[in-house]
Design an enzyme around this catalytic site. Structure first.
Site, PDB file in Angstrom:
ATOM      1  N   GLU A  42       3.744  -5.658   7.450  1.00 24.69           N
ATOM      2  CA  GLU A  42       2.902  -4.667   8.138  1.00 24.69           C
ATOM      3  C   GLU A  42       3.237  -4.509   9.618  1.00 24.69           C
ATOM      4  O   GLU A  42       3.162  -3.399  10.168  1.00 24.69           O
ATOM      5  CB  GLU A  42       1.413  -5.043   7.989  1.00 24.69           C
ATOM      6  CG  GLU A  42       0.852  -4.859   6.588  1.00 24.69           C
ATOM      7  CD  GLU A  42       0.996  -6.086   5.717  1.00 24.69           C
ATOM      8  OE1 GLU A  42       0.336  -6.154   4.673  1.00 24.69           O
ATOM      9  OE2 GLU A  42       1.781  -7.010   6.081  1.00 24.69           O
ATOM     10  N   ALA A  45       0.833  -1.200   0.000  1.00 25.11           N
ATOM     11  CA  ALA A  45       0.000   0.000   0.000  1.00 25.11           C
ATOM     12  C   ALA A  45       0.870   1.252   0.000  1.00 25.11           C
ATOM     13  O   ALA A  45       2.026   1.231   0.442  1.00 25.11           O
ATOM     14  CB  ALA A  45      -0.907   0.005   1.226  1.00 25.11           C
ATOM     15  N   GLY A  91       0.116  -5.424   0.794  1.00 24.60           N
ATOM     16  CA  GLY A  91      -1.068  -5.528  -0.041  1.00 24.60           C
ATOM     17  C   GLY A  91      -0.779  -6.166  -1.386  1.00 24.60           C
ATOM     18  O   GLY A  91      -1.663  -6.776  -1.997  1.00 24.60           O
ATOM     19  N   GLU A 136      -0.928  -9.828  -0.734  1.00 26.12           N
ATOM     20  CA  GLU A 136      -2.341 -10.171  -0.535  1.00 26.12           C
ATOM     21  C   GLU A 136      -3.094 -10.191  -1.863  1.00 26.12           C
ATOM     22  O   GLU A 136      -3.974 -11.037  -2.079  1.00 26.12           O
ATOM     23  CB  GLU A 136      -2.985  -9.181   0.439  1.00 26.12           C
ATOM     24  CG  GLU A 136      -2.486  -9.374   1.864  1.00 26.12           C
ATOM     25  CD  GLU A 136      -2.950  -8.291   2.817  1.00 26.12           C
ATOM     26  OE1 GLU A 136      -3.564  -8.627   3.843  1.00 26.12           O
ATOM     27  OE2 GLU A 136      -2.695  -7.094   2.539  1.00 26.12           O
TER      28      GLU A 136
END
Length: 259
Positions: A133, A67, A110, A113
């Site tokens: 994270e 992200a 992300g 993911e």
């Protein structure tokens, strides 16, 4: 097609498409607007009956490095709830066609993911995977705590998520996270070839198989076997079932039409 878009759709012959992340200057860091574009792209392809398999990639240098932290540094819980960005990830999870991740370079946070949201993952030998994270004081928020244990088991998932460790593609392959490991230069071609191979098969059967496999995570074995049997039986009413079996018996190439 304009290259100022952060997500590009490329439709190909042989009933396939590529969805390409397009912020290479920042390693395809995922902004809110980019996630919306990505959701719009997969929703558009989901309803396109001509598209039977989709490749999701960031390109030959990087998949997605996570992200865009600039958007999160001053974010609040209420702000996150108002945005409701989980719907963008749900759009990817609900794509009925097989979705193939083609991963070169970094797939972190992300980005990892996003790759795990796909059905098959092709990675280059020098790709890197990780969920860092926790190093920023947060946890994964787009599915890693649920998908990673299902992919590699509890203990490896704990190791990766609790440490934020970044691993190599060969280690990810050994864990069972990566479906196929290929030279970096071959990733895009291998993903396209696999998409074309799947797209040449009866699409209703392919979709039914994908759905049954995905639902197996949330069902008992007994319920899953029942679902599989009903899906198996329902395909006996399709043209493609009759065509496939007749072609096999007649020793000829089948012509599947998706009905």
């Amino acid at each position: 097609m304009s290259n100022d878009r952060t997500v590009i759709i490329e439709r190909h012959r042989n009933n396939t498409a590529t969805v390409r992340l397009n912020r290479p200057q920042v390693k395809n860091a995922l902004t809110s607007a980019m996630r919306q574009e990505l959701a719009d792209a997969v929703i558009a392809l989901s309803s396109d009956t001509e598209i039977r398999a989709i490749v999701l990639t960031g390109g030959p240098q990087v998949f997605a490095a996570g992200a865009d932290i600039n958007e999160f540094v001053d974010e609040t819980p209420a702000g996150l709830m108002r945005k409701g960005e989980e719907r963008h990830w749900q759009a990817i999870a609900k794509v009925p066609q097989p979705l193939i991740a083609a991963v070169n370079g970094y797939a972190l946070g992300g980005g990892m993911e996003l790759a795990m949201s796909c059905d098959i993952l092709i990675a280059g030998e020098n790709a890197k995977f990780g969920q860092p994270e926790v190093r920023l004081g947060i946890i994964p928020g787009a599915g890693a705590t649920q998908r990673l244990p299902r992919a590699v088991g509890k203990y490896l998932a704990m190791r990766l998520i609790l440490t934020g460790e970044i691993i190599s593609a060969p280690e990810a392959f050994a864990m069972g996270l990566v479906s196929r490991l290929v030279p970096d230069s071959d990733v895009q071609d291998e993903a396209r070839k696999l998409a074309e191979r799947i797209a040449a098969l009866p699409p209703l059967a392919v979709r039914a198989a994908k759905q049954a496999i995905l639902l197996s995570d949330s069902m008992s074995l007994e319920a899953g076997l029942h679902l599989e049997r009903r899906a198996f039986e329902s395909l006996f009413s399709t043209f493609d079932k009759h065509e496939g079996m007749r072609a096999f018996l007649e020793k000829r190439e089948p012509r599947f039409i998706g009905e």
